[in-house]
Design a protein around this motif. Structure first.
Motif, PDB file in Angstrom:
ATOM      1  N   THR A   1      -5.628   2.474   2.881  1.00 45.91           N
ATOM      2  CA  THR A   1      -4.446   1.435   2.969  1.00 45.91           C
ATOM      3  C   THR A   1      -5.204   0.137   2.915  1.00 45.91           C
ATOM      4  OG1 THR A   1      -2.393   0.595   4.219  1.00 45.91           O
ATOM      5  CG2 THR A   1      -4.531   1.334   5.470  1.00 45.91           C
ATOM      6  N   THR A   2      -4.619  -0.906   2.866  1.00 40.86           N
ATOM      7  CA  THR A   2      -4.905  -2.523   2.883  1.00 40.86           C
ATOM      8  C   THR A   2      -4.308  -3.230   4.276  1.00 40.86           C
ATOM      9  OG1 THR A   2      -3.286  -3.492   1.556  1.00 40.86           O
ATOM     10  CG2 THR A   2      -5.220  -2.542   0.389  1.00 40.86           C
ATOM     11  N   LYS A   3      -5.087  -4.115   4.644  1.00 43.56           N
ATOM     12  CA  LYS A   3      -4.407  -4.810   5.735  1.00 43.56           C
ATOM     13  C   LYS A   3      -3.303  -5.282   5.495  1.00 43.56           C
ATOM     14  CE  LYS A   3      -8.557  -5.696   8.274  1.00 43.56           C
ATOM     15  NZ  LYS A   3      -9.317  -6.609   9.161  1.00 43.56           N
ATOM     16  N   LYS A   4      -2.900  -5.740   4.234  1.00 46.72           N
ATOM     17  CA  LYS A   4      -1.567  -6.265   3.763  1.00 46.72           C
ATOM     18  C   LYS A   4      -0.485  -5.269   3.959  1.00 46.72           C
ATOM     19  CE  LYS A   4       0.664  -7.644  -0.446  1.00 46.72           C
ATOM     20  NZ  LYS A   4       0.799  -7.678  -1.856  1.00 46.72           N
ATOM     21  N   ASN A   5      -0.879  -3.878   3.776  1.00 49.08           N
ATOM     22  CA  ASN A   5       0.159  -2.844   4.206  1.00 49.08           C
ATOM     23  C   ASN A   5       0.098  -2.516   5.425  1.00 49.08           C
ATOM     24  OD1 ASN A   5       0.277  -2.452   1.059  1.00 49.08           O
ATOM     25  ND2 ASN A   5      -0.912  -0.747   0.925  1.00 49.08           N
ATOM     26  N   ALA A   6      -0.884  -2.659   6.280  1.00 51.34           N
ATOM     27  CA  ALA A   6      -0.823  -2.213   7.507  1.00 51.34           C
ATOM     28  C   ALA A   6      -1.259  -3.573   8.332  1.00 51.34           C
ATOM     29  CB  ALA A   6      -1.520  -1.165   8.037  1.00 51.34           C
ATOM     30  N   PRO A   7      -0.597  -4.768   8.508  1.00 47.53           N
ATOM     31  CA  PRO A   7      -0.964  -5.836   9.103  1.00 47.53           C
ATOM     32  C   PRO A   7      -1.307  -5.676  10.627  1.00 47.53           C
ATOM     33  CG  PRO A   7       1.267  -5.948   8.596  1.00 47.53           C
ATOM     34  CD  PRO A   7       0.761  -4.881   7.748  1.00 47.53           C
ATOM     35  N   ASN A   8      -0.653  -4.639  11.417  1.00 44.12           N
ATOM     36  CA  ASN A   8      -0.879  -4.475  12.681  1.00 44.12           C
ATOM     37  C   ASN A   8      -2.379  -3.752  12.724  1.00 44.12           C
ATOM     38  OD1 ASN A   8      -0.977  -2.421  14.930  1.00 44.12           O
ATOM     39  ND2 ASN A   8       1.086  -3.532  15.342  1.00 44.12           N
ATOM     40  N   LYS A   9      -2.955  -4.427  13.324  1.00 43.08           N
ATOM     41  CA  LYS A   9      -4.764  -3.963  13.766  1.00 43.08           C
ATOM     42  C   LYS A   9      -4.620  -2.423  14.121  1.00 43.08           C
ATOM     43  CE  LYS A   9      -8.995  -5.519  15.397  1.00 43.08           C
ATOM     44  NZ  LYS A   9      -9.555  -6.397  14.403  1.00 43.08           N
ATOM     45  N   ASP A  10      -3.715  -2.104  15.196  1.00 40.61           N
ATOM     46  CA  ASP A  10      -3.644  -0.934  15.690  1.00 40.61           C
ATOM     47  C   ASP A  10      -3.262   0.118  14.409  1.00 40.61           C
ATOM     48  OD1 ASP A  10      -4.429  -1.640  18.181  1.00 40.61           O
ATOM     49  OD2 ASP A  10      -2.590  -1.794  18.977  1.00 40.61           O
ATOM     50  N   GLU A  11      -2.180  -0.018  13.561  1.00 41.92           N
ATOM     51  CA  GLU A  11      -1.922   0.758  12.612  1.00 41.92           C
ATOM     52  C   GLU A  11      -2.903   0.852  11.672  1.00 41.92           C
ATOM     53  OE1 GLU A  11       0.534   3.217  10.539  1.00 41.92           O
ATOM     54  OE2 GLU A  11       0.322   2.742  12.567  1.00 41.92           O
ATOM     55  N   TYR A  12      -3.537  -0.230  11.286  1.00 43.53           N
ATOM     56  CA  TYR A  12      -4.755  -0.196  10.300  1.00 43.53           C
ATOM     57  C   TYR A  12      -5.893   0.814  11.072  1.00 43.53           C
ATOM     58  CZ  TYR A  12      -8.144  -1.858   6.932  1.00 43.53           C
ATOM     59  OH  TYR A  12      -9.071  -1.841   6.188  1.00 43.53           O
ATOM     60  N   ARG A  13      -6.262   0.592  11.999  1.00 42.74           N
ATOM     61  CA  ARG A  13      -7.121   1.562  12.754  1.00 42.74           C
ATOM     62  C   ARG A  13      -6.959   2.958  12.863  1.00 42.74           C
ATOM     63  NH1 ARG A  13     -11.279   1.846  16.993  1.00 42.74           N
ATOM     64  NH2 ARG A  13     -10.940   3.617  18.153  1.00 42.74           N
ATOM     65  N   ARG A  14      -5.512   3.066  12.834  1.00 40.40           N
ATOM     66  CA  ARG A  14      -4.971   4.651  13.125  1.00 40.40           C
ATOM     67  C   ARG A  14      -5.305   5.243  11.635  1.00 40.40           C
ATOM     68  NH1 ARG A  14      -0.698   7.768  12.100  1.00 40.40           N
ATOM     69  NH2 ARG A  14       0.748   6.139  11.129  1.00 40.40           N
ATOM     70  N   VAL A  15      -4.676   4.344  10.587  1.00 38.76           N
ATOM     71  CA  VAL A  15      -4.783   4.998   9.190  1.00 38.76           C
ATOM     72  C   VAL A  15      -6.234   5.100   8.733  1.00 38.76           C
ATOM     73  CG1 VAL A  15      -4.465   4.453   6.855  1.00 38.76           C
ATOM     74  CG2 VAL A  15      -2.795   4.214   8.490  1.00 38.76           C
ATOM     75  N   GLU A  16      -7.138   4.055   8.967  1.00 39.02           N
ATOM     76  CA  GLU A  16      -8.504   4.174   8.267  1.00 39.02           C
ATOM     77  C   GLU A  16      -9.404   4.911   9.334  1.00 39.02           C
ATOM     78  OE1 GLU A  16      -9.689   3.283   5.465  1.00 39.02           O
ATOM     79  OE2 GLU A  16      -7.835   2.168   4.812  1.00 39.02           O
ATOM     80  N   LEU A  17      -9.185   5.069  10.623  1.00 37.11           N
ATOM     81  CA  LEU A  17     -10.240   5.902  11.574  1.00 37.11           C
ATOM     82  C   LEU A  17      -9.664   7.035  12.182  1.00 37.11           C
ATOM     83  CD1 LEU A  17     -12.747   5.782  12.892  1.00 37.11           C
ATOM     84  CD2 LEU A  17     -12.032   4.325  14.647  1.00 37.11           C
ATOM     85  N   ASP A  18      -8.470   6.704  12.749  1.00 37.16           N
ATOM     86  CA  ASP A  18      -7.902   8.025  13.621  1.00 37.16           C
ATOM     87  C   ASP A  18      -7.419   9.158  12.681  1.00 37.16           C
ATOM     88  OD1 ASP A  18      -8.614   6.380  15.778  1.00 37.16           O
ATOM     89  OD2 ASP A  18      -6.491   5.744  16.077  1.00 37.16           O
ATOM     90  N   ILE A  19      -6.825   8.961  11.870  1.00 36.44           N
ATOM     91  CA  ILE A  19      -6.083   9.719  11.125  1.00 36.44           C
ATOM     92  C   ILE A  19      -7.439  10.738  10.310  1.00 36.44           C
ATOM     93  CG2 ILE A  19      -4.559  10.452   8.948  1.00 36.44           C
ATOM     94  CD1 ILE A  19      -2.838   8.380   9.882  1.00 36.44           C
ATOM     95  N   PRO A  20      -8.365  10.054   9.722  1.00 33.67           N
ATOM     96  CA  PRO A  20      -9.376  10.873   8.955  1.00 33.67           C
ATOM     97  C   PRO A  20     -10.135  11.763   9.882  1.00 33.67           C
ATOM     98  CG  PRO A  20      -9.319   8.926   8.129  1.00 33.67           C
ATOM     99  CD  PRO A  20      -8.280   8.757   9.438  1.00 33.67           C
ATOM    100  N   LYS A  21     -10.562  11.143  11.112  1.00 35.30           N
ATOM    101  CA  LYS A  21     -11.025  11.913  12.200  1.00 35.30           C
ATOM    102  C   LYS A  21     -10.058  13.214  12.393  1.00 35.30           C
ATOM    103  CE  LYS A  21     -12.885   9.627  15.641  1.00 35.30           C
ATOM    104  NZ  LYS A  21     -13.219   8.557  16.650  1.00 35.30           N
ATOM    105  N   LYS A  22      -9.130  13.107  12.855  1.00 33.94           N
ATOM    106  CA  LYS A  22      -8.037  14.090  13.152  1.00 33.94           C
ATOM    107  C   LYS A  22      -7.953  15.199  12.115  1.00 33.94           C
ATOM    108  CE  LYS A  22      -5.435  15.757  16.421  1.00 33.94           C
ATOM    109  NZ  LYS A  22      -6.142  16.378  17.649  1.00 33.94           N
ATOM    110  N   ILE A  23      -7.904  14.880  10.946  1.00 32.32           N
ATOM    111  CA  ILE A  23      -7.820  15.562   9.920  1.00 32.32           C
ATOM    112  C   ILE A  23      -9.180  16.534   9.855  1.00 32.32           C
ATOM    113  CG2 ILE A  23      -8.027  15.991   7.423  1.00 32.32           C
ATOM    114  CD1 ILE A  23      -5.818  13.425   7.320  1.00 32.32           C
TER     115      ILE A  23
END
Length: 153
Positions: A1-23
């Motif tokens: 994603t891009t920060k434009k698509n997920a301007p919320n810092k927590d959401e950006y972290r979730r998409v770029e870090l938390d979800i790949p780790k969980k998968i």
């Protein structure tokens, strides 16, 4: 994603870090032997920028999971069709394409790479034991070139 698509810092972290780790964790817990991940050139868990930092942190997690076959692809700028218009990325790709002939030696990993080449190289990595986990952009091209597929770069 891009920060434009997920301007919320927590959401950006979730998409770029938390979800790949969980998968990756779910994959490992289900006894899957191969895991391939598209990271980024210059990924580093200590980077000040969130994107490269999160990519680096995911890479660290993947290594800890000890998959029998792990492929971490670190492409430079990805070339190919996109649904969204990323102006900054287009400008970067334009300049990197112009400068590409100058990227020799350790700078080879900075050359833009077509997404199709990355995808085909991932298949090769998944099917072969290459005794390597991290593949920089230039190494991805070398893997692709090894199998002599019609070349799009």
């Amino acid at each position: 994603t891009t920060k434009k698509n997920a301007p919320n810092k927590d959401e950006y972290r979730r998409v770029e870090l938390d979800i790949p780790k969980k998968i990756a964790q779910i994959t490992k817990s289900n006894s899957v032997n191969s895991f391939l991940f598209v990271s980024s050139g210059f990924a580093d868990p200590k980077n000040l920028g969130d994107y490269l930092k999160y990519k680096g942190k995911v890479e660290e997690e993947l290594k800890k999971l000890n998959f029998p076959r792990l492929g971490i692809m670190r492409p430079s700028f990805l070339l190919g069709d996109r649904k969204e218009n990323r102006v900054g990325e287009k400008i970067g790709i334009f300049f990197f394409k112009i400068l590409s002939p100058l990227f020799l030696g350790p700078l080879k990993k900075m050359k833009p790479i077509h997404s199709e080449i990355v995808a085909k190289a991932m298949i090769i990595v998944a099917q072969n034991d290459l005794h390597q986990n991290i593949f920089e952009s230039n190494e991805i091209v070398e893997i692709f070139d090894l199998i002599n597929l019609p070349n799009t770069h």
